[in-house]
Design a protein around this motif. Structure first.
Motif, PDB file in Angstrom:
ATOM      1  N   MET A 124      57.928  24.754  27.358  1.00  0.00           N
ATOM      2  CA  MET A 124      57.982  24.799  28.931  1.00  0.00           C
ATOM      3  C   MET A 124      58.597  26.294  29.026  1.00  0.00           C
ATOM      4  SD  MET A 124      59.368  22.653  32.076  1.00  0.00           S
ATOM      5  CE  MET A 124      57.772  21.847  32.397  1.00  0.00           C
ATOM      6  N   ILE A 125      59.779  26.381  28.395  1.00  0.00           N
ATOM      7  CA  ILE A 125      60.630  27.872  28.411  1.00  0.00           C
ATOM      8  C   ILE A 125      59.840  28.739  28.077  1.00  0.00           C
ATOM      9  CG2 ILE A 125      62.613  28.955  27.415  1.00  0.00           C
ATOM     10  CD1 ILE A 125      63.955  26.322  27.003  1.00  0.00           C
ATOM     11  N   ALA A 126      59.031  28.765  27.014  1.00  0.00           N
ATOM     12  CA  ALA A 126      58.072  29.769  26.505  1.00  0.00           C
ATOM     13  C   ALA A 126      57.168  30.218  27.395  1.00  0.00           C
ATOM     14  CB  ALA A 126      57.271  29.476  25.138  1.00  0.00           C
ATOM     15  N   ASP A 127      56.707  29.225  28.477  1.00  0.00           N
ATOM     16  CA  ASP A 127      55.534  29.181  29.416  1.00  0.00           C
ATOM     17  C   ASP A 127      56.192  30.065  30.528  1.00  0.00           C
ATOM     18  OD1 ASP A 127      53.783  27.596  28.065  1.00  0.00           O
ATOM     19  OD2 ASP A 127      54.186  25.999  29.206  1.00  0.00           O
ATOM     20  N   VAL A 128      57.336  29.982  30.978  1.00  0.00           N
ATOM     21  CA  VAL A 128      57.773  30.531  32.289  1.00  0.00           C
ATOM     22  C   VAL A 128      58.938  31.790  32.326  1.00  0.00           C
ATOM     23  CG1 VAL A 128      57.645  28.450  33.350  1.00  0.00           C
ATOM     24  CG2 VAL A 128      59.718  28.841  32.540  1.00  0.00           C
ATOM     25  N   VAL A 129      59.117  31.869  30.782  1.00  0.00           N
ATOM     26  CA  VAL A 129      59.954  32.946  30.565  1.00  0.00           C
ATOM     27  C   VAL A 129      59.262  34.089  29.875  1.00  0.00           C
ATOM     28  CG1 VAL A 129      62.390  33.747  29.709  1.00  0.00           C
ATOM     29  CG2 VAL A 129      61.926  31.266  30.736  1.00  0.00           C
ATOM     30  N   GLU A 130      59.748  35.346  30.211  1.00  0.00           N
ATOM     31  CA  GLU A 130      59.041  36.502  29.484  1.00  0.00           C
ATOM     32  C   GLU A 130      59.940  36.841  28.042  1.00  0.00           C
ATOM     33  OE1 GLU A 130      59.407  40.191  31.657  1.00  0.00           O
ATOM     34  OE2 GLU A 130      58.324  39.383  33.510  1.00  0.00           O
ATOM     35  N   GLU A 131      59.041  37.131  27.283  1.00  0.00           N
ATOM     36  CA  GLU A 131      59.432  37.325  25.808  1.00  0.00           C
ATOM     37  C   GLU A 131      60.956  37.896  25.715  1.00  0.00           C
ATOM     38  OE1 GLU A 131      57.913  38.477  21.413  1.00  0.00           O
ATOM     39  OE2 GLU A 131      56.617  38.927  22.846  1.00  0.00           O
ATOM     40  N   LYS A 132      61.093  39.051  26.431  1.00  0.00           N
ATOM     41  CA  LYS A 132      62.448  39.631  26.337  1.00  0.00           C
ATOM     42  C   LYS A 132      63.536  38.580  26.598  1.00  0.00           C
ATOM     43  CE  LYS A 132      61.921  41.906  30.875  1.00  0.00           C
ATOM     44  NZ  LYS A 132      62.929  41.422  31.437  1.00  0.00           N
ATOM     45  N   ASP A 133      63.306  37.985  27.593  1.00  0.00           N
ATOM     46  CA  ASP A 133      64.429  37.040  27.948  1.00  0.00           C
ATOM     47  C   ASP A 133      64.329  35.496  27.373  1.00  0.00           C
ATOM     48  OD1 ASP A 133      65.251  38.737  29.985  1.00  0.00           O
ATOM     49  OD2 ASP A 133      63.645  38.324  31.127  1.00  0.00           O
ATOM     50  N   ARG A 134      63.619  35.300  26.556  1.00  0.00           N
ATOM     51  CA  ARG A 134      63.537  34.045  25.899  1.00  0.00           C
ATOM     52  C   ARG A 134      65.032  33.390  25.153  1.00  0.00           C
ATOM     53  NH1 ARG A 134      57.253  33.968  24.399  1.00  0.00           N
ATOM     54  NH2 ARG A 134      56.539  34.096  26.167  1.00  0.00           N
ATOM     55  N   SER A 135      65.196  34.416  24.354  1.00  0.00           N
ATOM     56  CA  SER A 135      66.485  34.119  23.395  1.00  0.00           C
ATOM     57  C   SER A 135      67.814  33.956  24.378  1.00  0.00           C
ATOM     58  CB  SER A 135      66.766  35.284  22.482  1.00  0.00           C
ATOM     59  OG  SER A 135      67.032  36.424  23.299  1.00  0.00           O
ATOM     60  N   ASP A 136      67.765  34.362  25.358  1.00  0.00           N
ATOM     61  CA  ASP A 136      68.873  34.228  26.092  1.00  0.00           C
ATOM     62  C   ASP A 136      68.868  32.868  26.887  1.00  0.00           C
ATOM     63  OD1 ASP A 136      70.045  36.820  25.792  1.00  0.00           O
ATOM     64  OD2 ASP A 136      69.106  37.773  27.623  1.00  0.00           O
ATOM     65  N   VAL A 137      67.812  32.616  27.220  1.00  0.00           N
ATOM     66  CA  VAL A 137      67.581  30.968  27.969  1.00  0.00           C
ATOM     67  C   VAL A 137      67.597  30.147  26.941  1.00  0.00           C
ATOM     68  CG1 VAL A 137      65.855  29.710  29.124  1.00  0.00           C
ATOM     69  CG2 VAL A 137      66.040  32.199  29.702  1.00  0.00           C
ATOM     70  N   PHE A 138      67.117  30.245  25.893  1.00  0.00           N
ATOM     71  CA  PHE A 138      67.387  29.293  24.700  1.00  0.00           C
ATOM     72  C   PHE A 138      68.753  29.366  24.186  1.00  0.00           C
ATOM     73  CE2 PHE A 138      62.558  30.162  23.553  1.00  0.00           C
ATOM     74  CZ  PHE A 138      62.240  28.826  23.614  1.00  0.00           C
ATOM     75  N   ALA A 139      69.509  30.390  24.169  1.00  0.00           N
ATOM     76  CA  ALA A 139      71.021  30.566  24.013  1.00  0.00           C
ATOM     77  C   ALA A 139      71.585  29.423  24.994  1.00  0.00           C
ATOM     78  CB  ALA A 139      71.536  31.570  23.909  1.00  0.00           C
ATOM     79  N   ILE A 140      71.473  29.434  26.216  1.00  0.00           N
ATOM     80  CA  ILE A 140      72.044  28.842  27.391  1.00  0.00           C
ATOM     81  C   ILE A 140      71.882  27.422  27.072  1.00  0.00           C
ATOM     82  CG2 ILE A 140      72.302  28.389  29.870  1.00  0.00           C
ATOM     83  CD1 ILE A 140      71.850  31.417  30.359  1.00  0.00           C
ATOM     84  N   PHE A 141      70.735  26.888  26.672  1.00  0.00           N
ATOM     85  CA  PHE A 141      70.278  25.461  26.606  1.00  0.00           C
ATOM     86  C   PHE A 141      71.186  24.971  25.363  1.00  0.00           C
ATOM     87  CE2 PHE A 141      66.956  26.078  29.805  1.00  0.00           C
ATOM     88  CZ  PHE A 141      66.589  24.514  30.274  1.00  0.00           C
ATOM     89  N   TYR A 142      71.112  25.935  24.443  1.00  0.00           N
ATOM     90  CA  TYR A 142      71.621  25.394  23.339  1.00  0.00           C
ATOM     91  C   TYR A 142      73.294  25.508  23.374  1.00  0.00           C
ATOM     92  CZ  TYR A 142      73.193  25.815  18.484  1.00  0.00           C
ATOM     93  OH  TYR A 142      74.145  25.721  17.065  1.00  0.00           O
TER      94      TYR A 142
END
Length: 425
Positions: A124-142
Motif C-alpha cells: 500500500m505504501i508503494a502504491d500511494v507514495v512516489e519512489e523518491k519519497d518511499r524511503s522516508d515513509v518506510f523510515a517513519i513507519f519503522y
C-alpha cells in the motif's frame, strides 16, 4: 515528504498501528518466558519453530493475496483475525481458564495473520507514495515501531506477570478497532489490472508452488545465495532478542538496584530487567539509525557487513558472561551497534545484486533471511537446557563469526563479477 502531504490511508494507518504496536510489545517479548515455564524448554522450542513454519507459508502467500484480493481487504481480515485470536488468548490465561496450549494456538494464529498483513501494508505504501519519497515513509513507519519497542516492554515488564489477561484483552480489542477503522476509513490502492491478473491463479497450493519456483531460480545466483546463508547465520543472534534473551535474563537476573543514592534505590526485578534491555535497543535504533547509516556509508560494504557480524558475536558472548543489569545494558549497546551498522545498507546492496527487471523478486527472496532465521532460532531454547547457557551463547557467536567469513567470500565473488561485466574500452 511532510506528514501533512501523506495519503489519508497512511495517516490513519500510522496512528492506528502505532497504538496497536505499543500494546503488542507490552507482552510479546515475555511470551518465550511464558511458554518455557508452561511447557519446558525443549517443548517450547519445538512449538515456537512450528509457529514460525506456519508464518513462513503465510508470508509466501501474503504478497500474492494482497495483489489478488487487494491491500485493504487483506489488512482488514488480518486485523480482525488477530483481534479475535488475542481475545481467545486472553481467556486462555484468565481466572476462568488456564490453557497454555490454547494460548500457543492463538499465538500461532496471530503470527500467521501478522505475516499476511505485512506484505499488504508495504505494498500500500508503494502504491500511494512516489519512489523518491518511499524511503522516508518506510523510515517513519519503522521508527514508530521502534518507539513501540521502547514503551511497550517497560510497561509489560511491570504488568505482564500479574495482569496478562488484561494486556491480551486490550490487544484484542485494539486490533478489532483497527480492523473497523481500516474497513471504513481507508480505500483500496491495488491496481485493478493487477488484481484481475492475479485472480487468474488457482488454489493456494499451486500459488505456494509458483512462489517456491521463483525463489529456486533466484537461488541459482551464487552470490545472492551466499548473502541469504550469511543472513540466516547472523540472524541467529538478533532473533534471540525475543527468544533466548528473555528466558536467560528471567533465570539468571536476581532483584538488584539499577540506581542507588544513599538509602534510596530503584530495584529492578528479572522481568523488568528484560523490559529495560529491550527498550534500550528500541530507543537506540529509533534515535541513531539515520546517523549510523550515514556513518557506515563512508566505508566499504564488505567491511561493514563483516565487522557487524563480529560485533554481534562479541555482544552475545558479553550477554553470556553477566547477570548484572548494567552488564546486560552494556552488552545490548554493543548488540545494537551491530544491528545499526547494516540496517541502512542492506536494501541498497540487494539492489546492486539484482538485475533491474527482477528487483521485486530479489527483495521478496531476500526476506527469506528473516523467515528462515525465525524458523531455526527457537532451537536455542531447548539447546540451553541440553548444554547450558554458556555453550549455547558460544555456539550462536560462532555462527555470527561464520557469517562474517561467508560475507568475505561473497564480496570476493561480487568484485569478480563486477570486473567481468565491466565495459571493455
Amino acid at each position: 515528504m511532510r506528514l501533512r502531504d501523506w495519503d489519508q490511508n497512511l495517516k490513519i494507518r500510522l496512528a492506528g498501528e502505532s497504538v496497536v504496536n505499543i500494546t503488542f510489545w507490552m507482552f510479546f517479548p515475555f511470551l518465550a518466558i511464558y511458554f518455557t515455564d508452561s511447557f519446558g524448554k525443549s517443548t517450547a522450542g519445538l512449538l515456537l519453530i512450528l509457529s514460525q513454519v506456519v508464518s513462513c507459508a503465510a508470508n509466501l502467500l501474503g504478497g500474492y493475496y494482497a495483489d489478488k484480493y487487494g491491500r485493504k481487504r487483506m489488512m482488514v481480515l488480518s486485523a480482525f483475525a488477530q483481534g479475535a485470536a488475542f481475545i481467545v488468548f486472553a481467556f486462555s490465561s484468565s481466572p476462568w481458564l488456564d490453557s497454555a496450549l490454547l494460548g500457543f494456538v492463538c499465538f500461532t494464529v496471530v503470527s500467521m495473520f501478522g505475516a499476511v498483513y505485512w506484505p499488504a501494508s508495504q505494498a500500500m505504501i508503494a502504491d500511494v507514495v512516489e519512489e523518491k519519497d518511499r524511503s522516508d515513509v518506510f523510515a517513519i513507519f519503522y521508527t514508530s515501531t521502534n518507539i513501540a519497542v521502547v514503551i511497550g516492554p517497560i510497561i509489560g515488564g511491570i504488568f505482564f506477570a500479574d495482569y496478562r489477561f488484561a494486556l491480551l484483552l486490550m490487544a484484542g480489542v485494539l486490533n478489532l478497532v483497527l480492523g473497523i477503522v481500516l474497513h471504513y476509513k481507508i480505500t483500496e490502492t491495488a491496481p485493478v489490472s493487477k488484481m484481475e491478473e492475479s485472480g487468474q491463479a488457482s488454489n493456494w497450493i499451486s500459488v505456494l508452488g509458483d512462489q517456491l519456483k521463483d525463489y529456486k531460480v533466484i537461488m541459482n545466483d551464487r552470490i545472492f545465495l551466499l548473502f541469504i546463508i550469511a543472513g540466516v547465520l547472523v540472524g541467529q543472534t538478533f532473533m534471540q532478542l525475543d527468544l533466548l534473551f528473555p528466558v536467560y535474563i528471567n533465570e539468571v537476573v536476581t532483584d538488584q538496584p539499577l540506581l542507588q543514592f544513599g538509602n534510596w534505590s530503584y530495584v529492578v526485578e528479572s522481568t523488568q530487567a528484560f523490559g529495560l534491555v529491550l527498550a534500550e535497543n528500541g530507543l537506540l535504533v529509533a534515535i541513531f539509525t539515520i546517523t549510523v547509516t550515514r556513518w557506515m556509508s563512508k566505508y566499504k560494504e564488505r567491511n561493514v557487513f563483516i565487522i557487524s557480524s563480529f560485533i554481534y558475536a562479541a555482544s552475545v558472548l558479553l550477554f553470556s558472561q553477566t547477570s548484572w543489569i548494567w552488564g546486560l545494558l552494556l552488552a545490548m549497546l554493543v548488540f545494537t551497534l551491530a544491528e545499526l551498522m547494516t540496517a541502512g545498507i542492506q536494501q541498497g546492496f540487494i539492489s546492486e545484486l539484482a538485475p533491474a527487471d527482477k528487483r521485486g523478486k530479489y527483495y521478496a527472496a531476500a526476506s527469506l533471511r528473516y523467515t528462515f532465521s525465525k524458523m531455526i532460532a527457537p532451537v536455542s531454547i531447548p539447546m540451553s537446557a541440553w548444554v547450558g547457557y554458556t555453550w549455547t551463547f558460544f555456539f550462536i557467536s560462532l555462527l555470527a563469526i561464520l557469517s562474517g567469513v561467508i560475507y568475505y567470500r561473497l564480496f570476493v565473488k561480487f568484485e569478480q563479477r563486477k570486473m567481468e561485466t565491466a565495459p571493455k574500452w
